[in-house]
Scaffold this motif. Structure first.
Motif, PDB file in Angstrom:
ATOM      1  N   LEU A  34       0.618  -1.083   0.047  1.00 35.99           N
ATOM      2  CA  LEU A  34       0.069   0.027   0.008  1.00 35.99           C
ATOM      3  C   LEU A  34       0.867   1.271  -0.071  1.00 35.99           C
ATOM      4  CD1 LEU A  34      -2.944  -1.072   2.448  1.00 35.99           C
ATOM      5  CD2 LEU A  34      -3.068   0.033   0.096  1.00 35.99           C
ATOM      6  N   LYS A  35       1.785   1.183   0.687  1.00 33.71           N
ATOM      7  CA  LYS A  35       2.639   2.514   0.837  1.00 33.71           C
ATOM      8  C   LYS A  35       3.705   2.443  -0.178  1.00 33.71           C
ATOM      9  CE  LYS A  35       4.909   3.972   4.500  1.00 33.71           C
ATOM     10  NZ  LYS A  35       5.008   4.841   5.493  1.00 33.71           N
ATOM     11  N   GLY A  36       3.977   1.312  -0.823  1.00 33.81           N
ATOM     12  CA  GLY A  36       5.122   1.521  -1.876  1.00 33.81           C
ATOM     13  C   GLY A  36       6.354   1.596  -1.109  1.00 33.81           C
ATOM     14  N   PRO A  78       3.570   1.350  10.181  1.00 32.23           N
ATOM     15  CA  PRO A  78       4.381   2.521   9.848  1.00 32.23           C
ATOM     16  C   PRO A  78       3.712   3.872   9.928  1.00 32.23           C
ATOM     17  CG  PRO A  78       3.547   1.481   7.802  1.00 32.23           C
ATOM     18  CD  PRO A  78       3.175   0.661   9.182  1.00 32.23           C
ATOM     19  N   SER A  79       4.245   4.895   9.518  1.00 31.43           N
ATOM     20  CA  SER A  79       3.652   6.132   9.392  1.00 31.43           C
ATOM     21  C   SER A  79       2.544   5.852   8.093  1.00 31.43           C
ATOM     22  CB  SER A  79       4.463   7.407   9.107  1.00 31.43           C
ATOM     23  OG  SER A  79       5.435   7.111   8.206  1.00 31.43           O
ATOM     24  N   ALA A  80       1.202   6.568   8.130  1.00 31.35           N
ATOM     25  CA  ALA A  80       0.503   6.300   7.431  1.00 31.35           C
ATOM     26  C   ALA A  80       0.432   7.273   6.166  1.00 31.35           C
ATOM     27  CB  ALA A  80      -1.122   6.355   7.957  1.00 31.35           C
ATOM     28  N   ASN A  81       1.661   7.507   5.620  1.00 34.38           N
ATOM     29  CA  ASN A  81       1.679   8.294   4.245  1.00 34.38           C
ATOM     30  C   ASN A  81       2.246   7.219   3.160  1.00 34.38           C
ATOM     31  OD1 ASN A  81       4.132   8.508   6.339  1.00 34.38           O
ATOM     32  ND2 ASN A  81       5.141   8.586   4.206  1.00 34.38           N
ATOM     33  N   LEU A  82       1.927   7.641   1.810  1.00 36.04           N
ATOM     34  CA  LEU A  82       2.818   6.905   0.928  1.00 36.04           C
ATOM     35  C   LEU A  82       4.342   7.065   1.050  1.00 36.04           C
ATOM     36  CD1 LEU A  82       0.798   8.431  -2.112  1.00 36.04           C
ATOM     37  CD2 LEU A  82       0.773   5.751  -1.154  1.00 36.04           C
ATOM     38  N   ARG A 102      14.907   8.737   1.394  1.00 32.43           N
ATOM     39  CA  ARG A 102      14.513  10.357   1.270  1.00 32.43           C
ATOM     40  C   ARG A 102      12.930   9.982   1.777  1.00 32.43           C
ATOM     41  NH1 ARG A 102      13.952  15.076  -2.219  1.00 32.43           N
ATOM     42  NH2 ARG A 102      13.129  16.449  -0.652  1.00 32.43           N
ATOM     43  N   HIS A 103      12.814  11.241   2.497  1.00 30.74           N
ATOM     44  CA  HIS A 103      11.445  11.090   3.075  1.00 30.74           C
ATOM     45  C   HIS A 103      10.828  12.381   3.379  1.00 30.74           C
ATOM     46  CE1 HIS A 103      10.177   7.550   6.045  1.00 30.74           C
ATOM     47  NE2 HIS A 103       8.921   8.506   5.950  1.00 30.74           N
ATOM     48  N   TYR A 104       9.630  12.447   3.808  1.00 34.29           N
ATOM     49  CA  TYR A 104       8.849  13.707   4.295  1.00 34.29           C
ATOM     50  C   TYR A 104       9.019  14.839   3.232  1.00 34.29           C
ATOM     51  CZ  TYR A 104      10.703  11.506   8.426  1.00 34.29           C
ATOM     52  OH  TYR A 104      11.205  10.475   9.303  1.00 34.29           O
TER      53      TYR A 104
HETATM   54 MG    MG Z   1       7.742   6.944   8.145  1.00 34.76          MG
END
Ligand code: MG
Ligand code: TXA
Length: 332
Positions: free
Chosen positions: A51-53, A138-142, A226-228
């Motif tokens: 879902l997150k990739g 995990p955090s609920a972001n792609l 890479r994040h955020y």
């Molecule tokens: Mg995260």
């Protein structure tokens, strides 16, 4: 699939039904929203990654409620970790232990350790108590996107892809938990957060901060990605004059820039558009992700001015700043 947003009060039995059916449910925590599934099930955990990739080398945190017996998941705990647990949990601290292999191997991506977190949020606690199993989340972001601090942020990334979001309002902490390696003689911070080095050292007697050496595999694999990142162009500068020059050039070119800076600098940019991230570390942590999302929705370029303060919560804030604005030396 319809994605329902409900409070824990109204959604618990539904959440339980989805989790035991192998599905994924998003839930509020005091740091950022999580995307949870049954940590014991290979299939359910694999669904989170799909879902997150999310890269398959980036392990997940197992979330448990405050009365859950941690010892059923781990293989030994050093005395300092017990002290830290008693001092800071439930709260925004994730502790990495030797794993006893009881959860799916996909949670830790083959590592021999397990990251465990007991969130303080009443919504998260109610959810975790209702299911009474470890929830990998995990955090609920792609993958790569800004972490969510409201149910609406989760909805933006996963509308139609997950059945349920347990809404607990805006996350009060605003950045992800501190990740602390508790497998060595001295606790070692792998990801800075709201439980600071100073706070940990005051209870454990000492605390190291992990810095990746060149060529070495990262101890916390997520820190190499890479994040955020907001979905617009970004620039990070250290002084106001540079920010003004970039802003004005963007505007002259027909773009719609915005400056993101600490409260003390905001007045210097008038009449330009400013996202004020706050005056101290806690405030900056609480506001940063919501402002990054607001910026990406309304601007072509975010010009961030790096805050000057160091130490305490600022270490976590600056880590997210540099990773959101591409100043990450570890970036894979
Ligand atoms: Mg995260
Ligand atoms: O505040 C938080 O921690 C949020 C909420 C939802 O609880 N969760 C979160 O999860 O931020 P995630 O997956 O976005 O970040 C987990 C971090 C990653 O950097 C990952 O590499 C690290 O924890 N991690 C997980 N298991 C680990 C392990 N066994 N050893 C070292 N690092 C680990």
């Amino acid at each position: 699939m319809q994605t329902k947003i409900v409070t824990a009060q109204d959604g618990l039995s539904l959440a339980k039904q989805y989790i035991f059916g192998g599905d994924v449910v998003a839930f509020h925590t005091e740091t950022v929203y999580g995307l949870g599934a049954d940590a014991r099930s290979d299939e359910a955990v694999k669904r989170i990654f799909a879902l997150k990739g999310r890269p398959s080398d980036n392990p997940l945190i197992a979330h448990i409620h405050a009365e859950f017996d941690l010892k059923t998941l781990i293989d030994g705990e050093p005395p300092y970790a017990e002290k830290l647990r008693k001092a800071f949990l439930p709260g925004p601290l994730t502790m990495v232990y030797p794993s006893n292999g009881k959860v799916s191997k996909y949670v830790s991506c083959g590592l021999k350790t397990l990251a465990v977190r007991v969130p303080a949020s009443p919504t998260a606690q109610a959810f975790l108590r209702a299911v009474d199993i470890p929830i990998a989340a995990p955090s609920a972001n792609l993958s790569g996107h800004v972490s969510p601090v409201t149910a609406q942020h989760v909805y933006r990334d996963f509308c139609g892809k997950i059945p349920l979001i347990l809404d607990g309002g805006a996350s009060s902490g605003g950045i992800e938990s501190t990740v602390l390696d508790c497998t060595g003689e001295i606790p070692m911070i792998l990801r800075a957060g709201l439980v600071t080095r100073e706070m940990i050292a005051s209870v454990a007697g000492a605390c190291e901060v992990y810095h990746r050496k060149a060529g070495e595999a990262p101890k916390s694999p997520g820190m190499a990605h890479r994040h955020y990142a907001p979905r617009c162009r970004t620039a990070c500068v250290s002084d106001a004059a540079e920010a003004i020059a970039l802003y004005d050039r963007e505007q002259e070119g027909g773009g719609s820039p915005v400056v993101l800076c600490e409260s003390g600098l905001a007045a210097m940019f008038a009449p330009r558009r400013v996202l004020d991230v706050g005056g101290d570390g806690e405030e900056m942590a609480r506001r940063l992700y919501a402002l990054l999302r607001e910026g990406e929705d309304t601007a072509t370029l975010i010009v961030a001015v790096e805050p000057k303060a160091r130490g305490g919560v600022m270490e976590g804030v600056l880590n997210r700043f540099s990773r959101a604005f591409g100043r990450n030396t570890d970036e894979a």
